[in-house]
Design an enzyme around this catalytic site. Structure first.
Site, PDB file in Angstrom:
ATOM      1  N   LYS A  76       0.771  -1.178   0.043  1.00  0.00           N
ATOM      2  CA  LYS A  76       0.049  -0.034  -0.044  1.00  0.00           C
ATOM      3  C   LYS A  76       0.793   1.248  -0.001  1.00  0.00           C
ATOM      4  CE  LYS A  76      -3.853  -2.032   2.383  1.00  0.00           C
ATOM      5  NZ  LYS A  76      -5.093  -2.055   3.418  1.00  0.00           N
ATOM      6  N   LYS A 118     -10.618 -11.300  -6.745  1.00  0.00           N
ATOM      7  CA  LYS A 118     -11.492 -11.301  -5.694  1.00  0.00           C
ATOM      8  C   LYS A 118     -12.560 -10.108  -5.574  1.00  0.00           C
ATOM      9  CE  LYS A 118     -10.825 -11.453  -0.607  1.00  0.00           C
ATOM     10  NZ  LYS A 118      -9.892 -11.314   0.799  1.00  0.00           N
ATOM     11  N   LYS A 121     -14.537  -4.078  -2.589  1.00  0.00           N
ATOM     12  CA  LYS A 121     -15.067  -2.627  -2.938  1.00  0.00           C
ATOM     13  C   LYS A 121     -14.098  -1.781  -3.385  1.00  0.00           C
ATOM     14  CE  LYS A 121     -18.643  -1.372  -1.674  1.00  0.00           C
ATOM     15  NZ  LYS A 121     -19.936  -1.472  -2.111  1.00  0.00           N
TER      16      LYS A 121
END
Length: 335
Positions: free
Chosen positions: A112, A195, A198
């Site tokens: 990230k 997968k 959101k």
């Protein structure tokens, strides 16, 4: 009974089908066999910019959905992380116990932070696994139901628990990961090799539990499928159909082979219609119950308050023992 603890972030307006089948459905089963603690981890969601109004709404929606999906406040403890101040206090202990190098090696942080860049990466993202370790050990959890992607964080938690106990005496339960069944993984309807998430570029492949049934029916009927007409389970050659078979099997009592037999000789249209109706039938009462709880905020507030009281008793006892074994002076003076 052994104690389990797990949590979910309030980062969306609705949980999606993957959240439920991949995690929450198993949480529901565990509350009958374990002393279960389930937490809406709102503090963890602060690692990125938040809208305060949305934070409030999404936290309430998260609690309402957990209850509607089957978590029973009389059989488990449901609470909001920020309501228990001991999380932050034990997290500081974990931060002082952890090495900079081992925290830097966390794969999720590396991934990230590389995407966001150093200037936009918060210190909270770096210390996220240490707050997570505090969440777990604060409740002396024996087992932590997590996905495979969280295994590294649980291993760090175990290392920190063992380190504390070896230095300061037997204080914290060292948890074991309870890796949830991989078979429940649900993929994106538009990209069945990825997968369901959101964070997907398009939400057209995500089934949201709080959406109108008609919206989800349309999404399923528009799902990407594969060449041919056979409804058979083959993740390598037919990922789209295999994903829909997994969804139908997970929401009904039908096995994969029974579904294949039922739709032998039939086309994808008939099959998609069956999956769409199964999703609508399954989640309509759950959606209605969630909306009912959100309308009757007094009932929801009482559940949240009661959960916090139960959680705080355990959290305070753990923190008191940690502080005592560290030699921190009691507030009321020497004992």
């Amino acid at each position: 009974m052994k104690r389990v603890l797990s949590g979910i972030q309030p980062t969306a307006d609705s949980f999606h089908l993957g959240n439920y089948l991949g995690a929450i459905k198993q949480w529901v089963a565990l509350q009958d066999t374990h002393d279960a603690f389930y937490c809406v981890v709102d503090l963890h969601s602060l690692t990125v910019d938040v809208d305060p109004k949305l934070m409030t709404e999404r936290t309430l929606k998260s609690v309402a959905q957990l209850i509607a999906l089957g978590l029973d406040p009389n059989r488990c403890t449901i609470f909001v992380q920020s309501h228990i101040h001991q999380h932050n206090q034990l997290a500081w202990i974990m931060e002082c116990l952890a090495g900079f190098g081992e925290a830097s090696r966390m794969t999720q942080f590396k991934d990230k932070s590389q995407k966001a860049g150093s200037d936009r990466t918060t210190v909270g993202l770096f210390t996220y696994p240490l707050l997570q370790a505090a969440d777990i050990m604060l409740y002396q959890a024996n087992l932590v139901p997590v996905g495979e992607d969280q295994r590294q964080h649980i291993e760090l938690t175990r290392d920190l628990g063992q380190r504390f106990n070896s230095r300061y005496g037997d204080t914290l339960v060292v948890p074991e990961p309870y890796i949830m069944k991989a078979g429940a993984k649900i993929n994106d309807l538009q990209d069945p090799t990825a997968k369901m998430s959101k964070s997907a570029a398009s939400q057209s492949g995500v089934i949201d539990i709080l959406d109108e049934p008609s919206i989800n029916i349309k999404k399923i009927k528009s799902a990407v499928t594969d060449t041919g007409r056979e409804v058979t389970f083959d993740e390598a050659e037919k990922p789209g159909i295999s994903n829909l078979i997994t969804i139908l099997s997970s929401l009904t009592s039908k096995s994969q082979s029974e579904i294949e037999k039922e739709f032998s000789g039939k086309g994808y249209g008939d099959f998609k219609g069956e999956v769409a109706q199964a999703v609508a039938d399954y989640f309509s009462p759950i959606r209605n119950r969630s909306l009912e709880l959100l309308t009757s905020k007094s009932e929801l507030a009482e559940i949240i308050k009661a959960g916090a009281k139960k959680a705080e008793v355990v959290a305070e006892a753990t923190l008191a023992k940690v502080y005592k074994n560290l030699g921190l002076l009691p507030r009321k003076g020497s004992e």
